[in-house]
Motif scaffolding. Sequence first.
Motif, mmCIF file in Angstrom:
data_model
loop_
_atom_site.group_PDB
_atom_site.id
_atom_site.type_symbol
_atom_site.label_atom_id
_atom_site.label_comp_id
_atom_site.label_asym_id
_atom_site.label_seq_id
_atom_site.Cartn_x
_atom_site.Cartn_y
_atom_site.Cartn_z
ATOM 1 N N GLY A 193 9.293 -3.872 0.303
ATOM 2 C CA GLY A 193 7.882 -3.924 0.072
ATOM 3 C C GLY A 193 7.473 -5.097 0.442
ATOM 4 N N TYR A 226 6.971 -6.494 3.683
ATOM 5 C CA TYR A 226 6.487 -6.279 5.135
ATOM 6 C C TYR A 226 7.395 -6.893 6.168
ATOM 7 C CZ TYR A 226 2.317 -4.999 2.317
ATOM 8 O OH TYR A 226 1.594 -4.379 1.319
ATOM 9 N N ASN A 245 4.877 5.625 -1.808
ATOM 10 C CA ASN A 245 4.640 4.695 -0.844
ATOM 11 C C ASN A 245 5.881 3.676 -0.584
ATOM 12 O OD1 ASN A 245 2.000 5.690 -0.072
ATOM 13 N ND2 ASN A 245 1.237 4.853 -2.020
ATOM 14 N N ASP A 246 6.924 3.990 -0.601
ATOM 15 C CA ASP A 246 8.061 3.344 -0.407
ATOM 16 C C ASP A 246 9.040 4.174 0.271
ATOM 17 O OD1 ASP A 246 9.733 4.755 -2.412
ATOM 18 O OD2 ASP A 246 9.099 3.195 -3.841
ATOM 19 N N LYS A 262 -4.115 1.076 3.249
ATOM 20 C CA LYS A 262 -3.884 2.415 2.845
ATOM 21 C C LYS A 262 -4.385 3.497 3.664
ATOM 22 C CE LYS A 262 -2.451 1.104 -1.871
ATOM 23 N NZ LYS A 262 -2.839 1.739 -3.402
ATOM 24 N N PRO A 275 4.380 4.278 4.884
ATOM 25 C CA PRO A 275 4.215 2.791 5.006
ATOM 26 C C PRO A 275 5.091 2.155 5.744
ATOM 27 C CG PRO A 275 4.464 4.041 2.626
ATOM 28 C CD PRO A 275 4.923 4.780 3.621
ATOM 29 N N LYS A 290 0.770 -0.660 7.104
ATOM 30 C CA LYS A 290 0.055 0.431 6.326
ATOM 31 C C LYS A 290 0.922 0.291 4.792
ATOM 32 C CE LYS A 290 -0.942 4.477 4.246
ATOM 33 N NZ LYS A 290 -0.091 5.756 4.574
ATOM 34 N N LYS A 291 0.307 0.244 3.904
ATOM 35 C CA LYS A 291 0.555 0.136 2.516
ATOM 36 C C LYS A 291 0.964 1.256 1.917
ATOM 37 C CE LYS A 291 -2.884 -2.326 0.517
ATOM 38 N NZ LYS A 291 -3.496 -3.209 -0.533
#
Length: 457
Positions: free
Chosen positions: A42, A44, A97-98, A395, A435, A456-457
């Motif tokens: 996470g 980036y 979201n991972d 998001k 994400p 994209k988070k």
Amino acid sequence: MKTLFINLLLCLSLTINAQFQEHIINSINYDVHSIVLADVDGDYDNDLIVSGGTHNQLKWFENFDGLGNFNTVHAIVESPYEINGNFISISDVDADNDIDILVTISEMDDGEIRTYNNTNGFGDFDLLSTSMNTSGSLSPIVIADIDGDSHNDWVSSVSLSQFNDAKVSWFENSGNGTVTEQIIENLYLCSLQLTDLDNDNDIDLVGIKLYGSGQNELFWYENIDGLGDFSVKHTIQINTNFDYLSKILAADINNDGNMDIISSYGNIISWFENDGQGNFGFGNIINNENFTKTHVFSADLDNDGNVDILTTGNNASVTYFKNDGLGNFNKYVIIDNMYQNHSPIFAIDINGDNKLDIVSSSSVNGKLAWYENLGSLSVHQNNTIDFSIYPNPSKGIINIKSDMNISHIKVYNQLGALVLSIQNKYQIDISSLSPGIYFIKVIDDDGSAVTKKIIKK
């Protein structure tokens, strides 16, 4: 005539080793079976996930500074089973979201698909679920939202054994990573892809079917209701030369907005042109030499907006086939005399310079390495027309501010695949995307285009 032209171009084989600088990730004395890169923790940037080794490990190398220094290794699992080559896939399977990891493991022909949950979003993994227990050989795992519920489903296949029938199945994700198996048909697909072949905005399935009689076939299942009813099949090619090492990829080769199919078998790489309705012509041969290319990968390596092809095989090289945008290819040798058969390969931006780098391995030379793309940015990246985007990261909604008269907005993933496209708007909703890192291309009325990175988070 088109195939002849392609073959003439291939005679102009060049070497571009100097464009790529080698960076050793790890010295190894075993085969790396599979390579995938994604933002595991996470932050980036793109980390490296590999399988293989003496203890059949699944582990990830942290891209510590975002510049390609992979100096921290995190073990996920060691197994008494062999973690099969090419059989790692990544996705957010539980909607938190991972990046989670799906892997096919087997001992001889006894295996299963396992899902490892990224428990905290920082790269700590636990076993979440197991699906498709089998005594036959398993195919790769491919992932997409098959039934349109915004949850990522997956597909795999298993060969015939004394304990089970051959079958190809899709696994319906409830949204938290637990799945229900839906058997599509009792046959074995050695390679498969999920993509929209008939432009009806749902996900179809294409695969190579192996028969004991030798009547092997490249075909696709139509998702006729958008909910996962794959009861209609369409033949692309019947070819007795397809075997267990054959591979297929889906990509828009000729930039007409339709997903074409790339196939690799024996000593031949070819592509099949899609008319937009899922009808395919004869294969256009890209390469036909006296060696086998056992791995293929499609990506826009030179940032010119065209999907190129990377291969490794038993000619001991990494080879790059440059696409002119119409499906005509020039051949370039990137890395010579370094790789054994079945070397996995992946291309992605490792050091954040908006150029795709290459990762591969060689047990023969004892190294896992990435190759930095030193080439100049394309005219698309250097265009003087500009725009601003906000918020970034986001998001959901991304706004675009520009003096351009926007004609199209297109969003691509890191492999160069088109994932979103809209017309005549100054904002785009990326909430449906997983994400990660993407590229947004804004095109004006004159056809001029500018590309920028979004997150994209």
